[in-house]
Design a protein around this motif. Structure first.
Motif, PDB file in Angstrom:
ATOM      1  N   ARG A   1       0.920  -1.214  -0.054  1.00 18.08           N
ATOM      2  CA  ARG A   1      -0.337  -0.091   0.021  1.00 18.08           C
ATOM      3  C   ARG A   1       1.008   1.375   0.048  1.00 18.08           C
ATOM      4  O   ARG A   1       0.196   2.699  -0.721  1.00 18.08           O
ATOM      5  N   LEU A   2       1.854   1.215   0.805  1.00 12.81           N
ATOM      6  CA  LEU A   2       3.069   2.190   1.038  1.00 12.81           C
ATOM      7  C   LEU A   2       3.622   2.312  -0.097  1.00 12.81           C
ATOM      8  O   LEU A   2       4.015   4.068  -0.688  1.00 12.81           O
ATOM      9  N   SER A   3       3.750   1.615  -1.251  1.00 10.66           N
ATOM     10  CA  SER A   3       4.714   2.201  -2.118  1.00 10.66           C
ATOM     11  C   SER A   3       3.329   2.665  -3.420  1.00 10.66           C
ATOM     12  O   SER A   3       4.607   2.970  -4.702  1.00 10.66           O
ATOM     13  N   ARG A   4       3.138   2.362  -3.272  1.00 10.59           N
ATOM     14  CA  ARG A   4       1.604   2.867  -4.516  1.00 10.59           C
ATOM     15  C   ARG A   4       0.256   4.686  -4.153  1.00 10.59           C
ATOM     16  O   ARG A   4       0.706   4.741  -4.246  1.00 10.59           O
ATOM     17  N   GLN A   5       1.918   5.118  -2.906  1.00  9.66           N
ATOM     18  CA  GLN A   5       0.897   6.504  -2.076  1.00  9.66           C
ATOM     19  C   GLN A   5       2.011   7.302  -2.963  1.00  9.66           C
ATOM     20  O   GLN A   5       0.953   8.129  -3.081  1.00  9.66           O
ATOM     21  N   PRO A   6       2.918   7.052  -3.813  1.00  7.00           N
ATOM     22  CA  PRO A   6       3.497   8.239  -4.036  1.00  7.00           C
ATOM     23  C   PRO A   6       2.788   8.753  -5.490  1.00  7.00           C
ATOM     24  O   PRO A   6       2.358  10.429  -6.431  1.00  7.00           O
ATOM     25  N   THR A   7       2.228   8.037  -5.852  1.00 11.67           N
ATOM     26  CA  THR A   7       1.678   8.061  -7.921  1.00 11.67           C
ATOM     27  C   THR A   7      -0.097   8.539  -7.170  1.00 11.67           C
ATOM     28  O   THR A   7      -0.517   9.678  -8.005  1.00 11.67           O
TER      29      THR A   7
END
Length: 231
Positions: free
Chosen positions: A27-33
């Motif tokens: 979930r965290l890895s998807r946050q930047p976009t």
């Protein structure tokens, strides 16, 4: 209770914990976009105060459950409540940004705006490959170009070891340069440090680097200490 049964329970607990952690990391890895899309246009109502946020992933709100739970959004709400005016946010920050990135990418955009309040949180990514002379030169160059209505946070608290020693040294350099140029420093390092080492268990996201919802509230508090008296 049989020893082998206790071991089975322990193994199940570890497996569930690791699965939950992996899910949170995904979930965290998807946050930047996702969060960059949210900040892709001004947020809030125009006609009142213009708040410009600059910096890195923390200003994007990374680690919180949503951009609205990040410290920038929290500050906007506090500013609106204290001033009685509407607040519009223009968030120029970018995940992964370093001091030099702010100089090259964010400062040019700031020139087209007339903000009433600016916050800047930067330096955490620079500590990953810290060199004292380089940090000093970069932060001095950046600070010399910032408007006087900028509230700049010192570097985050890294708790222990060489990381904390470097963070503390960088924080002192940043604070000295900011004061020389008439900028107000938000005491982020001390505000985080005051929470104690226990905060590593409840103030951080799954990567143990970005603040979670509670951590972003701490960042908000560090900025709010110096913004509130000037409203």
């Amino acid at each position: 209770m049989a020893p082998h049964f206790v071991l089975q329970i322990l193994m199940v607990f570890v497996a569930v914990s690791l699965s939950a952690w992996a899910y949170l990391l995904i979930r965290l890895s998807r946050q930047p976009t996702k969060f960059a899309q949210y900040w892709g246009k001004p947020v809030g109502q125009s006609g009142g105060l213009l708040y410009v946020a600059m910096g890195d992933s923390a200003a994007q709100g990374i680690g919180a459950t949503s951009p609205q739970k990040g410290y920038v959004s929290l500050l906007a709400r506090s500013i609106q409540q204290k001033s009685g005016k509407s607040v519009q946010i223009v968030n120029l920050s970018k995940t992964g940004a370093t001091i030099d990135d702010v100089i090259s990418d964010q400062l040019p955009l700031l020139r087209f705006l007339k903000p009433d309040i600016i916050t800047l949180g930067i330096g955490g990514n620079d500590l990953r490959s810290y060199r004292a002379a380089d940090f000093d030169a970069s932060i001095t160059k950046l600070i010399s170009q910032l408007p006087k209505n900028t509230f700049i946070a010192d570097t985050p608290y890294f708790m222990h070891g060489k990381w904390e020693q470097q963070a503390l040294e960088a924080s002192r350099v940043l604070t000295r340069q900011a004061r020389l140029h008439g900028l107000t420093v938000a005491p982020l390092h001390k505000t985080m440090q005051d929470k104690g080492w226990q905060s590593m268990f409840y103030m951080y996201a799954a990567d143990w680097f970005h603040p979670n919802n509670k951590g972003h509230k701490v960042w908000h508090n560090a900025f709010w200490k110096v913004i509130k008296p000037q409203l």
